[in-house]
Design an enzyme around this catalytic site. Sequence first.
Site, PDB file in Angstrom:
ATOM      1  N   CYS A 176     -34.099  38.986  35.007  1.00 56.80           N
ATOM      2  CA  CYS A 176     -34.206  39.054  33.595  1.00 56.80           C
ATOM      3  C   CYS A 176     -34.977  40.160  32.765  1.00 56.80           C
ATOM      4  O   CYS A 176     -34.798  40.529  31.568  1.00 56.80           O
ATOM      5  CB  CYS A 176     -34.292  37.470  32.836  1.00 56.80           C
ATOM      6  SG  CYS A 176     -33.193  36.281  33.473  1.00 56.80           S
ATOM      7  N   HIS A 327     -34.610  38.600  25.438  1.00 53.07           N
ATOM      8  CA  HIS A 327     -33.812  38.094  26.326  1.00 53.07           C
ATOM      9  C   HIS A 327     -33.326  36.954  25.938  1.00 53.07           C
ATOM     10  O   HIS A 327     -33.942  35.944  25.560  1.00 53.07           O
ATOM     11  CB  HIS A 327     -34.652  38.285  27.562  1.00 53.07           C
ATOM     12  CG  HIS A 327     -33.768  37.081  28.632  1.00 53.07           C
ATOM     13  ND1 HIS A 327     -32.666  37.714  29.190  1.00 53.07           N
ATOM     14  CD2 HIS A 327     -34.197  35.884  29.413  1.00 53.07           C
ATOM     15  CE1 HIS A 327     -32.227  36.606  30.050  1.00 53.07           C
ATOM     16  NE2 HIS A 327     -33.259  35.918  30.249  1.00 53.07           N
ATOM     17  N   ASN A 357     -27.096  32.766  29.278  1.00 53.52           N
ATOM     18  CA  ASN A 357     -28.032  33.720  29.784  1.00 53.52           C
ATOM     19  C   ASN A 357     -27.466  34.806  30.973  1.00 53.52           C
ATOM     20  O   ASN A 357     -27.067  34.336  32.005  1.00 53.52           O
ATOM     21  CB  ASN A 357     -29.360  32.816  30.604  1.00 53.52           C
ATOM     22  CG  ASN A 357     -30.298  33.659  31.236  1.00 53.52           C
ATOM     23  OD1 ASN A 357     -30.345  34.913  31.418  1.00 53.52           O
ATOM     24  ND2 ASN A 357     -31.285  33.173  31.469  1.00 53.52           N
TER      25      ASN A 357
END
Length: 401
Positions: A176, A327, A357
């Site tokens: 990520c 993020h 996500n």
Amino acid sequence: MANASGLVAPTLPSLRRRFSPSLGVYRSGFWFYDGVSRRTVCSGAAQGAEKLSPAESKARRLVSKGCKLVGCGSALPSIQISNGDLSEIVDTSDEWISVRTGIRNRRILSRKDSLTALATEAAQKALQMAEVEPNDVDLVLFCTSTPEDLFGSAPQIQKALGCSHNPLAYDITAACSGFLLGLVSAACYIRGGGFNNVLVIGADALSRYVDWSDRGSCILFGDAAGAVLLQSCDSEDDGLFAFDMHSDGEGQRHLKASMKEDKTDQELATNGSLLGLLPKGSSSYSCIEMNGKEVFRFAVRVVPHSIELALEKASLGVSNIDWLILHQANQRIIDAVATRLEVPQERVISNLANYGNTSAASIPLALDEAVRSGKVRAGDTIATAGFGAGLTWGSAIVRWG
């Protein structure tokens, strides 16, 4: 390349061999150091009547470059899975998921879809916005932890884009945090390597590594692709003000997808023969394993501090930030970081509810939507941060356009 402080980079070996001054990066510009004083070199600026050798002239043209973000794009799979859909396969509900994560929907690649094609689509949109032709691209950085080839998928994206002069293309694997690392890497190639146009693509298909019977993890992840084009510019127009990056392998146990251990291979090895010691060639990775509480604690602790460090290096304060783009992992993390930094909610960009996500795609996806909707405009200053498996984390202060 610049080091993790975002301030000073090691000298460039190829240039150092030609002439004596060393080189470094100082925020948006570069400096020469002759052992006595530090001299900042601006684009095209002559320093008195100083006569330069051909090597020095070439170096100064090189290091006086800055970089700016001039294009963005994103792409999404067509399949949408809602919280209600997930409640039919695991013990959960829309309320349970949305309250704990802020997520309501996510997009998933079908078995026949290609992540490479999705990433190519996002890259094409970024090039179109920037009005740059594929043959003018000098480098393609594909930030992903789920490539469709063990050896990397970036060259296939380069091929699909039609970059006929074969620019370098390679993968960056940092989960990520991948897009952020790609962004900083692109800036270093432009500032220190003479590159003019660098594509940075963040794309992941974590749905392929999710245990769909685990309600603690299957509710979180979605698939997507996002891209930006970084372009060279004069140093005074540089759009990457500062950055801060870190990793801590001790935290790997909290978020991982390790190589599976094949018990059959172990049994074959007991006969003592060489053949029995060799793997069968069918290695694969486990599903994502995550300790949600520990990852949450990690993120709310390190992300605000990283952004504060980057702002300090850029000689900026929180009041100078137009937008905060983190993020997109969990809305509670986003809210906690914004609260710690005292960033008003109206300056926080979040699309987590729609996509979940999406790992390395989350930041460029959120940026692309904000730019195309007119929310983010040319000249806006953005604080962005990535964090995730590794454990890795980092932040950057950038200007759009």
